[in-house]
Scaffold this active site. Sequence first.
Site, mmCIF file in Angstrom:
data_model
loop_
_atom_site.group_PDB
_atom_site.id
_atom_site.type_symbol
_atom_site.label_atom_id
_atom_site.label_comp_id
_atom_site.label_asym_id
_atom_site.label_seq_id
_atom_site.Cartn_x
_atom_site.Cartn_y
_atom_site.Cartn_z
ATOM 1 C CE LYS A 54 -3.913 -2.268 2.201
ATOM 2 N NZ LYS A 54 -4.703 -2.411 3.434
ATOM 3 C CG HIS A 102 0.727 -8.904 17.454
ATOM 4 N ND1 HIS A 102 2.038 -8.653 17.786
ATOM 5 C CD2 HIS A 102 0.748 -9.523 16.266
ATOM 6 C CE1 HIS A 102 2.818 -9.117 16.830
ATOM 7 N NE2 HIS A 102 2.063 -9.647 15.889
#
Length: 118
Positions: A54, A102
């Site tokens: 991206k 995370h």
Amino acid sequence: MIGIDLVSIERIEAFIAKHGQRGLERFLLPEEILLANKPETIAGFWAAKEACSKALGTGIGAEVGFHDIRLFKNPKGAPLLELSPRVKDRFEIDSCALSITHDKGFAIAVVAMEKRRA
């Protein structure tokens, strides 16, 4: 150039259950598979490669494949990334930085890149 990606760790666990080792080999290099010993790590690596694509403005596809992005760790365990020479030259990339985290069932990665200066 900046890219970001978020992935559910549960989604990656389902992917592994369905596709196993062969599935991992589709998006991870052999040395990355050795580092990816937990679903959280695998999810972080997936997010990192997506975020990188991206940042390049392409997504994963013909211009940039999963194996054009190599993930590894520094001696302290921090994630790093390296682009294949072909991709680095095509997009004139000078440097890349990666952060992965995370939390609560998700992995997120952010990639920042600098183009070469003329």
